[in-house]
Scaffold this motif. Sequence first.
Motif, mmCIF file in Angstrom:
data_model
loop_
_atom_site.group_PDB
_atom_site.id
_atom_site.type_symbol
_atom_site.label_atom_id
_atom_site.label_comp_id
_atom_site.label_asym_id
_atom_site.label_seq_id
_atom_site.Cartn_x
_atom_site.Cartn_y
_atom_site.Cartn_z
ATOM 1 N N VAL A 166 -24.865 -2.877 13.333
ATOM 2 C CA VAL A 166 -25.755 -1.912 13.998
ATOM 3 C C VAL A 166 -25.389 -0.487 13.607
ATOM 4 N N GLN A 167 -24.092 -0.194 13.664
ATOM 5 C CA GLN A 167 -23.621 1.175 13.404
ATOM 6 C C GLN A 167 -23.855 1.591 11.965
ATOM 7 N N THR A 168 -23.509 0.727 11.027
ATOM 8 C CA THR A 168 -23.636 1.081 9.612
ATOM 9 C C THR A 168 -25.091 1.261 9.210
ATOM 10 N N ILE A 169 -25.942 0.323 9.623
ATOM 11 C CA ILE A 169 -27.368 0.423 9.285
ATOM 12 C C ILE A 169 -27.967 1.703 9.868
ATOM 13 N N SER A 170 -27.565 2.053 11.086
ATOM 14 C CA SER A 170 -28.104 3.248 11.736
ATOM 15 C C SER A 170 -27.683 4.516 11.013
ATOM 16 N N TYR A 171 -26.393 4.671 10.780
ATOM 17 C CA TYR A 171 -25.881 5.935 10.241
ATOM 18 C C TYR A 171 -26.079 6.075 8.735
ATOM 19 N N GLU A 172 -26.347 4.950 8.048
ATOM 20 C CA GLU A 172 -26.689 5.059 6.626
ATOM 21 C C GLU A 172 -27.957 5.880 6.425
ATOM 22 N N LEU A 173 -28.857 5.827 7.387
ATOM 23 C CA LEU A 173 -30.089 6.618 7.293
ATOM 24 C C LEU A 173 -29.767 8.105 7.220
ATOM 25 N N SER A 174 -28.880 8.564 8.089
ATOM 26 C CA SER A 174 -28.541 9.986 8.101
ATOM 27 C C SER A 174 -27.752 10.386 6.868
ATOM 28 N N VAL A 175 -26.857 9.498 6.423
ATOM 29 C CA VAL A 175 -26.112 9.784 5.185
ATOM 30 C C VAL A 175 -27.077 9.934 4.021
ATOM 31 N N GLY A 176 -27.999 8.976 3.886
ATOM 32 C CA GLY A 176 -28.956 9.019 2.778
ATOM 33 C C GLY A 176 -29.900 10.207 2.844
ATOM 34 N N LEU A 177 -30.399 10.522 4.036
ATOM 35 C CA LEU A 177 -31.345 11.634 4.177
ATOM 36 C C LEU A 177 -30.674 12.987 3.954
ATOM 37 N N SER A 178 -29.412 13.130 4.377
ATOM 38 C CA SER A 178 -28.710 14.392 4.138
ATOM 39 C C SER A 178 -28.455 14.595 2.644
ATOM 40 N N LEU A 179 -28.168 13.503 1.920
ATOM 41 C CA LEU A 179 -28.018 13.620 0.461
ATOM 42 C C LEU A 179 -29.364 13.869 -0.207
ATOM 43 N N LEU A 180 -30.422 13.268 0.328
ATOM 44 C CA LEU A 180 -31.760 13.482 -0.218
ATOM 45 C C LEU A 180 -32.166 14.953 -0.099
ATOM 46 N N THR A 181 -31.723 15.610 0.961
ATOM 47 C CA THR A 181 -31.997 17.035 1.131
ATOM 48 C C THR A 181 -31.454 17.836 -0.043
ATOM 49 N N MET A 182 -30.233 17.483 -0.495
ATOM 50 C CA MET A 182 -29.619 18.200 -1.611
ATOM 51 C C MET A 182 -30.211 17.767 -2.949
ATOM 52 N N ILE A 183 -30.683 16.515 -3.031
ATOM 53 C CA ILE A 183 -31.339 16.053 -4.264
ATOM 54 C C ILE A 183 -32.622 16.850 -4.492
ATOM 55 N N LEU A 184 -33.326 17.167 -3.410
ATOM 56 C CA LEU A 184 -34.523 18.010 -3.522
ATOM 57 C C LEU A 184 -34.185 19.358 -4.158
ATOM 58 N N LEU A 185 -33.022 19.885 -3.779
ATOM 59 C CA LEU A 185 -32.611 21.198 -4.289
ATOM 60 C C LEU A 185 -32.201 21.134 -5.751
ATOM 61 N N THR A 186 -31.505 20.070 -6.161
ATOM 62 C CA THR A 186 -31.005 19.970 -7.538
ATOM 63 C C THR A 186 -32.001 19.313 -8.481
ATOM 64 N N GLY A 187 -32.838 18.418 -7.947
ATOM 65 C CA GLY A 187 -33.797 17.714 -8.789
ATOM 66 C C GLY A 187 -33.175 16.615 -9.622
ATOM 67 N N SER A 188 -31.993 16.123 -9.223
ATOM 68 C CA SER A 188 -31.319 15.084 -10.006
ATOM 69 C C SER A 188 -30.488 14.189 -9.092
ATOM 70 N N LEU A 189 -30.379 12.903 -9.489
ATOM 71 C CA LEU A 189 -29.512 11.955 -8.792
ATOM 72 C C LEU A 189 -28.172 11.803 -9.496
ATOM 73 N N GLN A 190 -28.056 12.359 -10.715
ATOM 74 C CA GLN A 190 -26.839 12.190 -11.516
ATOM 75 C C GLN A 190 -25.773 13.176 -11.053
ATOM 76 N N LEU A 191 -24.586 12.660 -10.750
ATOM 77 C CA LEU A 191 -23.534 13.499 -10.175
ATOM 78 C C LEU A 191 -23.081 14.605 -11.117
ATOM 79 N N SER A 192 -22.980 14.302 -12.407
ATOM 80 C CA SER A 192 -22.552 15.334 -13.358
ATOM 81 C C SER A 192 -23.563 16.474 -13.435
ATOM 82 N N GLU A 193 -24.857 16.147 -13.353
ATOM 83 C CA GLU A 193 -25.885 17.195 -13.362
ATOM 84 C C GLU A 193 -25.864 18.009 -12.072
ATOM 85 N N ILE A 194 -25.588 17.354 -10.956
ATOM 86 C CA ILE A 194 -25.487 18.068 -9.680
ATOM 87 C C ILE A 194 -24.340 19.077 -9.738
ATOM 88 N N VAL A 195 -23.238 18.692 -10.402
ATOM 89 C CA VAL A 195 -22.109 19.625 -10.560
ATOM 90 C C VAL A 195 -22.497 20.778 -11.484
#
Length: 354
Positions: A166-195
């Motif tokens: 229950v806990q992992t499934i619930s909080y994975e949503l917030s982890v994923g959405l908070s990272l998605l917020t930054m993906i919008l800013l960078t325009g990339s999923l690749q970690l080296s490009e984000i750096v």
Amino acid sequence: MSIALSITKTIHDWLFGIMPETTASIVEMILIALVYLTVFAVAGLFLVLMERRVAAWFQLRIGPNRVGFQGLLQTMADALKLVSKELTGTDRADKFLYNLAPYFVIISALMALGLIPFTKDFQAFDINIGIFFLIAISSIGVIGILLGGWASNNKFALIGAMRSGVQTISYELSVGLSLLTMILLTGSLQLSEIVEVQKSGWLIVQGHVPAIIAFMIFMIAGTAETNRAPFDMVEAESELGAGFHTEYSGMKFAYFFLAEFINMFLIAAIATTVFFGAWLSPFGITESIPWLGLFWFLSKTLVLVFLMMWFRWTFPRLRVDQLLTLEWKYLLPMNLVNILIMALIVWQKLTIQI
């Protein structure tokens, strides 16, 4: 060329010079795996010692100070004790799943570690869907917890495992959405490009208020996803004994124990990479001095690890209803609004550029 790159190139050329191509490639993979297993083990032992030191500091105690200089070898002694302990279990346990469960947890953490960019040249696996891959791999660990709790044939272990799901499934949503917020800013999923994007400034600065909110939500949700206090309902000692690993001993228990600390390191490392520039220094001199990038990466990561430990030794444990209320009524709606605000900021920037 950096020292690390020159060493790896020398080993690569030597292996391909004395072996067939296929054999050399396999040997290279094995060597890389051994390096990461060493990092995994050393990091786990260090973080356990750090946890005990931080706990002692918060509680005005001395902490480990007997084994080795200032207690530095205490976790090594604990590891040797766990290795030498008898592996016990229950007669009614599902032996196959019971023995398999710890490997799900440990392998998922090890695979995620391979994507972390410690420096520009020290990254085992850099793919164009890096963030997506990290989220997917980290989700596998909960399977090990569910299997371990169910296969133990212990009611306390089963309750802990169900809470974990229950806990992992619930909080994975917030982890994923908070990272998605930054993906919008960078325009990339690749970690080296984000750096690379952060060479002009860390994303927590570039993203303004939405980036700060995303970072705060990520740290809260990440702490919950690693089952650490004040979100440790999965292994609530006062209620469930040890929760899902009640029936585990020796090295199998050590796998679960070690994976928790490595997952904490992973959450801090992802936050460092996405929000604080990974190995980039605040002063723009990282590339001119070898290994300085590793120093900056580890420094920022350990500060965030300390923050997570601060959470643990400051706040009391939440009830199950409070745990789910925090996610579904507060963090998730905040995340959705935050993504919308970040999308508007990015759209405005693109409009100005056009």
